[in-house]
Design a protein around this motif. Structure first.
Motif, short mmCIF file in Angstrom:
data_model
loop_
_atom_site.label_atom_id
_atom_site.label_comp_id
_atom_site.label_asym_id
_atom_site.label_seq_id
_atom_site.Cartn_x
_atom_site.Cartn_y
_atom_site.Cartn_z
N TYR A 22 0.84 -1.20 0.00
CA TYR A 22 0.00 0.00 0.00
C TYR A 22 0.87 1.26 0.00
O TYR A 22 0.65 2.18 -0.78
N LEU A 23 1.88 1.28 0.86
CA LEU A 23 2.79 2.43 0.92
C LEU A 23 3.54 2.60 -0.40
O LEU A 23 3.70 3.72 -0.88
N LYS A 25 2.49 1.71 -3.36
CA LYS A 25 1.52 2.21 -4.33
C LYS A 25 1.29 3.71 -4.16
O LYS A 25 1.07 4.42 -5.14
N GLN A 26 1.35 4.18 -2.92
CA GLN A 26 1.14 5.60 -2.63
C GLN A 26 2.42 6.42 -2.87
O GLN A 26 2.39 7.65 -2.76
N VAL A 28 5.18 6.30 -1.02
CA VAL A 28 5.70 6.73 0.27
C VAL A 28 7.02 6.01 0.57
O VAL A 28 7.10 4.79 0.49
N PRO A 69 -5.85 1.02 5.64
CA PRO A 69 -5.52 2.02 4.63
C PRO A 69 -6.12 3.41 4.90
O PRO A 69 -5.46 4.42 4.67
N LYS A 70 -7.35 3.47 5.39
CA LYS A 70 -7.97 4.77 5.65
C LYS A 70 -7.21 5.53 6.73
O LYS A 70 -6.96 6.73 6.60
N MET A 73 -3.73 6.67 5.38
CA MET A 73 -3.83 7.85 4.52
C MET A 73 -4.14 9.10 5.35
O MET A 73 -3.56 10.17 5.11
N LEU A 76 -0.92 10.12 6.98
CA LEU A 76 0.01 10.65 5.99
C LEU A 76 -0.36 12.09 5.62
O LEU A 76 0.50 12.96 5.52
N LYS A 77 -1.65 12.34 5.43
CA LYS A 77 -2.09 13.69 5.08
C LYS A 77 -1.83 14.68 6.21
O LYS A 77 -1.58 15.85 5.95
N GLU A 80 1.73 16.20 5.98
CA GLU A 80 2.16 16.86 4.74
C GLU A 80 2.56 18.29 5.00
O GLU A 80 2.06 18.97 5.83
#
Length: 80
Positions: A22-23, A25-26, A28, A69-70, A73, A76-77, A80
């Motif tokens: 998942y990371l 794919k993002q 990260v 995943p939710k 994310m 992570l946001k 930022e």
């Protein structure tokens, strides 16, 4: 995406693999800590979250327990 992300995992862990994919794919960048080989890091993780299970992700100064995943994310946001 340059984030301060560490994933605490074990070699044979389906959900750890899912979290890493998942990371990836993002886009990260992250550091992997194998808690089987580094018991002192496992103690740090348990002290921070109260949980022994993996994966656990340290994102900035916050933690996500398990493959979610939710939540990943959302954290992570927030850095930022």
């Amino acid at each position: 995406m340059d984030k301060k992300v560490t994933i605490y995992s074990k070699e044979i862990c389906y959900y750890c693999t899912m979290a890493k994919k998942y990371l990836d794919k993002q886009g990260v960048d992250y550091k992997v800590v194998n808690v089987s080989k580094h018991p002192e890091e496992m103690e740090k993780m348990i002290k921070a979250t109260g949980y022994k299970g993996v994966p656990q992700l340290e994102i900035g100064e916050e933690w996500v327990v398990g493959y979610n995943p939710k939540q990943i994310m959302k954290k992570l946001k927030s850095i930022e």
